[in-house]
Design a protein around this motif. Structure first.
Motif, PDB file in Angstrom:
ATOM      1  N   MET A 105      -2.089  10.678  -1.178  1.00 31.03           N
ATOM      2  CA  MET A 105      -0.702  11.158  -1.286  1.00 31.03           C
ATOM      3  C   MET A 105      -0.278  11.235  -2.739  1.00 31.03           C
ATOM      4  SD  MET A 105       0.915   9.066   1.832  1.00 31.03           S
ATOM      5  CE  MET A 105      -0.337   8.028   2.456  1.00 31.03           C
ATOM      6  N   LEU A 106      -0.714  10.255  -3.539  1.00 28.41           N
ATOM      7  CA  LEU A 106      -0.363  10.258  -4.967  1.00 28.41           C
ATOM      8  C   LEU A 106      -0.999  11.456  -5.661  1.00 28.41           C
ATOM      9  CD1 LEU A 106       1.185   8.576  -6.997  1.00 28.41           C
ATOM     10  CD2 LEU A 106      -0.940   7.472  -7.599  1.00 28.41           C
ATOM     11  N   MET A 107      -2.208  11.806  -5.200  1.00 24.94           N
ATOM     12  CA  MET A 107      -2.900  12.970  -5.767  1.00 24.94           C
ATOM     13  C   MET A 107      -2.050  14.223  -5.601  1.00 24.94           C
ATOM     14  SD  MET A 107      -6.374  14.442  -4.125  1.00 24.94           S
ATOM     15  CE  MET A 107      -6.810  16.174  -4.228  1.00 24.94           C
ATOM     16  N   GLY A 108      -1.472  14.399  -4.405  1.00 26.65           N
ATOM     17  CA  GLY A 108      -0.633  15.576  -4.165  1.00 26.65           C
ATOM     18  C   GLY A 108       0.566  15.610  -5.084  1.00 26.65           C
ATOM     19  N   ILE A 109       1.182  14.423  -5.296  1.00 28.98           N
ATOM     20  CA  ILE A 109       2.354  14.371  -6.182  1.00 28.98           C
ATOM     21  C   ILE A 109       1.927  14.664  -7.615  1.00 28.98           C
ATOM     22  CG2 ILE A 109       4.271  12.949  -6.960  1.00 28.98           C
ATOM     23  CD1 ILE A 109       3.884  11.302  -4.377  1.00 28.98           C
ATOM     24  N   GLY A 110       0.708  14.206  -7.979  1.00 32.17           N
ATOM     25  CA  GLY A 110       0.228  14.427  -9.340  1.00 32.17           C
ATOM     26  C   GLY A 110      -0.090  15.888  -9.613  1.00 32.17           C
ATOM     27  N   ILE A 111      -0.655  16.579  -8.616  1.00 35.28           N
ATOM     28  CA  ILE A 111      -0.998  17.998  -8.821  1.00 35.28           C
ATOM     29  C   ILE A 111       0.261  18.836  -8.919  1.00 35.28           C
ATOM     30  CG2 ILE A 111      -2.158  19.975  -7.793  1.00 35.28           C
ATOM     31  CD1 ILE A 111      -4.085  17.902  -6.530  1.00 35.28           C
ATOM     32  N   PHE A 112       1.272  18.485  -8.116  1.00 37.18           N
ATOM     33  CA  PHE A 112       2.614  19.047  -8.254  1.00 37.18           C
ATOM     34  C   PHE A 112       2.670  20.563  -8.108  1.00 37.18           C
ATOM     35  CE2 PHE A 112       6.903  19.350 -10.076  1.00 37.18           C
ATOM     36  CZ  PHE A 112       7.472  18.254  -9.478  1.00 37.18           C
TER      37      PHE A 112
ATOM     38  N   LEU B 231       6.440  16.532 -17.081  1.00 34.37           N
ATOM     39  CA  LEU B 231       5.403  16.496 -16.048  1.00 34.37           C
ATOM     40  C   LEU B 231       4.004  16.238 -16.594  1.00 34.37           C
ATOM     41  CD1 LEU B 231       6.677  19.287 -13.715  1.00 34.37           C
ATOM     42  CD2 LEU B 231       6.636  16.849 -13.322  1.00 34.37           C
ATOM     43  N   THR B 232       3.695  16.755 -17.770  1.00 36.47           N
ATOM     44  CA  THR B 232       2.313  16.610 -18.247  1.00 36.47           C
ATOM     45  C   THR B 232       1.934  15.135 -18.340  1.00 36.47           C
ATOM     46  OG1 THR B 232       3.288  17.002 -20.398  1.00 36.47           O
ATOM     47  CG2 THR B 232       1.934  18.773 -19.487  1.00 36.47           C
ATOM     48  N   LEU B 233       2.865  14.316 -18.830  1.00 36.62           N
ATOM     49  CA  LEU B 233       2.545  12.898 -18.987  1.00 36.62           C
ATOM     50  C   LEU B 233       2.425  12.197 -17.636  1.00 36.62           C
ATOM     51  CD1 LEU B 233       2.523  10.518 -21.225  1.00 36.62           C
ATOM     52  CD2 LEU B 233       4.720  10.005 -20.187  1.00 36.62           C
ATOM     53  N   THR B 234       3.500  12.276 -16.813  1.00 40.27           N
ATOM     54  CA  THR B 234       3.500  11.497 -15.579  1.00 40.27           C
ATOM     55  C   THR B 234       2.429  11.995 -14.608  1.00 40.27           C
ATOM     56  OG1 THR B 234       5.299  12.910 -14.844  1.00 40.27           O
ATOM     57  CG2 THR B 234       5.882  10.737 -15.635  1.00 40.27           C
ATOM     58  N   ASN B 235       2.229  13.320 -14.538  1.00 40.70           N
ATOM     59  CA  ASN B 235       1.278  13.809 -13.553  1.00 40.70           C
ATOM     60  C   ASN B 235      -0.161  13.502 -13.915  1.00 40.70           C
ATOM     61  OD1 ASN B 235       3.331  14.625 -12.026  1.00 40.70           O
ATOM     62  ND2 ASN B 235       3.102  16.809 -12.405  1.00 40.70           N
ATOM     63  N   THR B 236      -0.469  13.510 -15.215  1.00 42.01           N
ATOM     64  CA  THR B 236      -1.817  13.094 -15.601  1.00 42.01           C
ATOM     65  C   THR B 236      -2.040  11.644 -15.199  1.00 42.01           C
ATOM     66  OG1 THR B 236      -1.338  14.407 -17.540  1.00 42.01           O
ATOM     67  CG2 THR B 236      -3.453  13.316 -17.494  1.00 42.01           C
ATOM     68  N   LEU B 237      -1.022  10.819 -15.441  1.00 42.17           N
ATOM     69  CA  LEU B 237      -1.113   9.404 -15.050  1.00 42.17           C
ATOM     70  C   LEU B 237      -1.345   9.287 -13.552  1.00 42.17           C
ATOM     71  CD1 LEU B 237      -0.529   6.414 -16.023  1.00 42.17           C
ATOM     72  CD2 LEU B 237       1.766   6.777 -15.130  1.00 42.17           C
ATOM     73  N   PHE B 238      -0.571  10.037 -12.760  1.00 45.83           N
ATOM     74  CA  PHE B 238      -0.702   9.955 -11.305  1.00 45.83           C
ATOM     75  C   PHE B 238      -2.104  10.332 -10.864  1.00 45.83           C
ATOM     76  CE2 PHE B 238       4.050  10.883 -10.366  1.00 45.83           C
ATOM     77  CZ  PHE B 238       4.364   9.696 -10.967  1.00 45.83           C
ATOM     78  N   ILE B 239      -2.629  11.426 -11.466  1.00 49.01           N
ATOM     79  CA  ILE B 239      -3.924  11.906 -11.001  1.00 49.01           C
ATOM     80  C   ILE B 239      -5.011  10.873 -11.291  1.00 49.01           C
ATOM     81  CG2 ILE B 239      -5.713  13.608 -11.535  1.00 49.01           C
ATOM     82  CD1 ILE B 239      -3.552  15.708 -11.469  1.00 49.01           C
ATOM     83  N   TYR B 240      -4.982  10.281 -12.490  1.00 52.23           N
ATOM     84  CA  TYR B 240      -6.017   9.287 -12.781  1.00 52.23           C
ATOM     85  C   TYR B 240      -5.876   8.054 -11.915  1.00 52.23           C
ATOM     86  CZ  TYR B 240      -8.094  12.030 -16.392  1.00 52.23           C
ATOM     87  OH  TYR B 240      -8.770  13.026 -17.030  1.00 52.23           O
ATOM     88  N   LEU B 241      -4.626   7.617 -11.713  1.00 50.13           N
ATOM     89  CA  LEU B 241      -4.434   6.452 -10.846  1.00 50.13           C
ATOM     90  C   LEU B 241      -4.874   6.771  -9.421  1.00 50.13           C
ATOM     91  CD1 LEU B 241      -1.098   4.899 -12.069  1.00 50.13           C
ATOM     92  CD2 LEU B 241      -3.407   4.094 -12.422  1.00 50.13           C
ATOM     93  N   ALA B 242      -4.636   8.016  -8.975  1.00 47.43           N
ATOM     94  CA  ALA B 242      -5.053   8.402  -7.629  1.00 47.43           C
ATOM     95  C   ALA B 242      -6.563   8.300  -7.488  1.00 47.43           C
ATOM     96  CB  ALA B 242      -4.574   9.822  -7.324  1.00 47.43           C
ATOM     97  N   ILE B 243      -7.290   8.763  -8.532  1.00 45.95           N
ATOM     98  CA  ILE B 243      -8.751   8.686  -8.480  1.00 45.95           C
ATOM     99  C   ILE B 243      -9.196   7.240  -8.290  1.00 45.95           C
ATOM    100  CG2 ILE B 243     -10.867   8.983  -9.826  1.00 45.95           C
ATOM    101  CD1 ILE B 243      -9.500  11.356 -11.188  1.00 45.95           C
ATOM    102  N   PHE B 244      -8.653   6.341  -9.141  1.00 42.54           N
ATOM    103  CA  PHE B 244      -9.074   4.935  -9.055  1.00 42.54           C
ATOM    104  C   PHE B 244      -8.654   4.312  -7.733  1.00 42.54           C
ATOM    105  CE2 PHE B 244      -9.228   5.235 -13.751  1.00 42.54           C
ATOM    106  CZ  PHE B 244     -10.569   4.891 -13.876  1.00 42.54           C
TER     107      PHE B 244
ATOM    108  N   VAL C  20      11.501  20.440  -1.396  1.00 42.89           N
ATOM    109  CA  VAL C  20      11.313  19.315  -2.313  1.00 42.89           C
ATOM    110  C   VAL C  20      11.078  19.803  -3.737  1.00 42.89           C
ATOM    111  CG1 VAL C  20       9.710  17.454  -2.891  1.00 42.89           C
ATOM    112  CG2 VAL C  20      10.512  17.696  -0.569  1.00 42.89           C
ATOM    113  N   MET C  21      10.393  20.948  -3.866  1.00 45.45           N
ATOM    114  CA  MET C  21      10.110  21.464  -5.201  1.00 45.45           C
ATOM    115  C   MET C  21      11.326  22.124  -5.835  1.00 45.45           C
ATOM    116  SD  MET C  21       7.081  20.653  -5.962  1.00 45.45           S
ATOM    117  CE  MET C  21       6.356  21.728  -7.192  1.00 45.45           C
TER     118      MET C  21
END
Lengths: 494, 112
Positions: free
Chosen positions: A311-318, A268-281, A481-482
């Motif tokens: 929505m991606l932000m929510g998945i990234g925060i997890f 999770l640390t890798l993919t979720n960090t990616l998601f959060i940054y992509l969500a910001i952009f 889902v979790m």
């Protein structure tokens, strides 16, 4: 076992084939389509109620046992999304005759429409990765048919790019599935989840996960893969744009949510960090796009992108709260995007132009349209007590609890940007003296257009004002889902 | 054998992407066809290539060819065949109406 799970796919599919036989008899085709959509809605409501009362409905097609055959899984999440799809489908089918020309309607609009609904429902309901690819193709094929309906110069030009990007990402999707198959030896989601869990998602599996994300992100229009979206969603007819904006990108987000909560949930640390940054952009660039243009339809098309970011932000925060926020926002955004594209279609229909600079004073002629647009703006921007607010509140709560300050700030700023971009349409298009624009002296009647918009808008407002009633359900879905074990157990029955 | 097939799939992907990045419409369509061939070969290779092993027809077969990738590749071929033919028709029509087959000139910012 119950055959109920296949009906949201089979019914529209059959309806699409049947309606092709009398595509030139418009009155019959319209009535048939509305009846078929109502039945489809009834079935999805039944599934939704049954899933909430008695747990997931799992259908093993052809009676092949779970990991070997293809399974359809109507779990709480997919049942909810299939229900939302059916509601939007019904509204779109009522709206269509007024929005399309008779020629466009005759040339298989209803067939393509039903096949699109069938593909979207299938993508939500399937429990098999390769089957997901097939349903992606079904809905994309239907969308290719819809996007070129009308045969305009710009339409052909943009649909070419739309098809190319989707074709390429589909081919990548198949390749990625074959990679996953060679590593875990299955394409069944539940079994893949189990096996990925057994080996604790080692290096190569994370690579495959990122490839999956790349494919779904292309479909969902995440930064930096959103460049194909605005133009190709602007060129088709309003009702087609409404269907695309409401359903297609959401299928991509649903797939990200599904694969990364169920299968690839160990790194999770890798993919979720990616998601959060992509969500910001995604949020920031989408809003900049929405502020950059004077074409009303393009503004709405750009507004899809920051929503994807949320929505991606929510998945990234997890966390459970954030996932609940994502799901709430997903449902809210499906409905409100359909409303907005339909409203914009009505505005262009009465104003005869999509250029904001040539509009003005519309509220004197069309007060109902004006107020509906104003309400839709408030819902979209997330002003309390509307549904956008509830989703954003949950997302921001989840973000602050995990101390992801940057993404929370980006979400707040982009919300302001969304509100501003929508208010620009309201101020420039609706305010002003009644005689700014030359409107045709015979005012076209809008009643057929306002009914479906009013229906969706009411649902959207109830979703926000009555959040007390819906929240426990959404919370239960997020909890489900979790807990991927629940899904695996329901499919593999161990 | 798997390595040779993987390299071949890689070459197909490479030439496909090269063609996708061209300006001429027909080359792009050929590029998509090459990419899909590469994808199909990858599916076949990922199920392990075995020489002379039969599919499962009777019970108790020990050495058999994996039938699943073949089912997958068949579906995928049909789909990409359909999309390619649609794309050819569309490319022809788009070139006819826009009076050009050059992607550079098909950018455009007008929406009417």
């Amino acid at each position: 076992m119950s055959n109920l799970a296949v009906l949201p796919i089979a019914l529209p599919f059959l309806a699409g084939i049947i309606v092709a036989f009398f595509h030139k008899k418009l009155i019959a085709a319209r009535i048939f389509s509305i009846v078929a959509s109502v039945i489809h809605l009834g079935v999805t409501i039944l599934i939704f109620l049954q899933v909430n009362a008695g747990g997931s409905i799992v259908l093993e097609l052809g009676n092949w046992e779970a990991p070997y055959g293809i399974v359809l899984v109507a779990d709480p999440l997919s049942a909810l999304l299939a229900l939302t799809t059916a509601i939007i489908g019904l509204a779109a089918v009522i709206y269509a005759p007024k929005s399309l020309s008779e020629l466009q309607e005759e040339f298989y609009f209803y067939s393509f429409f039903f096949l699109l609904i069938s593909g979207v429902s299938g993508a939500f309901l399937t429990g098999d990765l390769f089957n997901l690819f097939v349903f992606f193709e079904v809905l994309l094929m239907a969308s290719y048919g819809l996007i070129i309906l009308g045969n305009g110069k710009a339409q052909l030009r943009e649909s070419l790019k739309y098809i190319l990007i989707n074709l390429f990402s589909s081919m990548l999707f198949v390749t990625t599935i074959s990679f996953l198959y060679s590593v875990v030896g299955t394409v069944n989601m539940a079994q893949a989840a189990e096996r990925v869990g057994e080996v604790e998602q080692q290096g190569i599996l994370t690579t495959i996960a990122i490839l999956f994300f790349f494919v779904f992100a292309t479909k969902a229009a995440v930064f930096p893969l959103y460049y194909w979206l605005p133009n190709s969603y602007t060129v088709p007819n309003a009702v087609v744009s409404a269907l695309f904006g409401a359903l297609l990108t959401k299928v991509g987000i649903y797939s990200i949510l599904r694969t990364f909560t169920l299968i690839f949930n160990h790194e999770l640390t890798l993919t979720n960090t990616l998601f959060i940054y992509l969500a910001i952009f995604t949020m920031i660039f989408g809003v900049i796009g929405a502020l950059s243009t004077n074409n009303v339809k393009l503004i709405i098309a750009y507004n899809i992108i920051p929503a994807v970011g949320f929505m991606l932000m929510g998945i990234g925060i997890f966390t459970e709260t954030a996932i609940a926020g994502s799901i709430y926002y997903l449902v809210h955004d499906m409905i409100i995007k359909a409303v907005l594209f339909m409203l914009i279609g009505a505005i262009i229909y009465v104003a005869g132009t999509s250029d904001l600079n040539k509009m003005g004073g519309l509220i004197h002629h069309y007060p109902v349209l004006g107020w509906m647009f104003f309400l839709a703006t408030l819902v979209l921007a997330g002003i309390p007590p509307f549904s956008g607010f509830i989703g954003k509140l949950l997302l921001l709560q989840g973000g602050l609890a995990q101390e992801e300050i940057l993404v929370v700030l980006a979400a707040l700023i982009s919300s302001l940007g969304i509100l501003f971009s929508m208010m620009r349409i309201f101020i420039k298009g609706f305010w002003g003296e009644p005689d700014i624009m030359e409107l045709p002296s015979q005012k076209p009647s809008l009643s057929l257009m306002t009914w479906p918009i009013g229906l969706l808008l009411t649902i959207s407002i109830i979703l926000g004002v009555g959040a007390e009633w819906f929240y426990p359900n959404i919370e239960a879905i997020a909890e489900y889902v979790m807990n991927p074990d629940l899904y695996i157990e329901s499919v593999l029955k161990e | 054998m798997e390595i040779i097939m993987s390299v071949l799939a890689g070459i197909l992907f490479m030439t496909g992407v090269y063609n996708l990045l061209q300006k001429q419409l027909l080359r792009i369509v050929i590029g998509t066809a090459l990419v899909s061939h590469g994808a199909h070969l990858t599916i076949l290779t990922m199920g392990r290539l075995k020489d002379g092993a039969p599919p499962i027809l009777t019970e108790g077969v020990e050495n058999y060819t994996d039938p699943l990738p073949q089912a997958l590749i068949l579906t995928s071929i049909v789909i990409s065949f359909g999309v390619t033919s649609l794309l050819l028709v569309l490319a022809y029509r788009a070139a006819q109406i826009n009076h050009t087959d050059n992607m550079e000139q098909l950018r455009g910012n007008d929406y009417e």
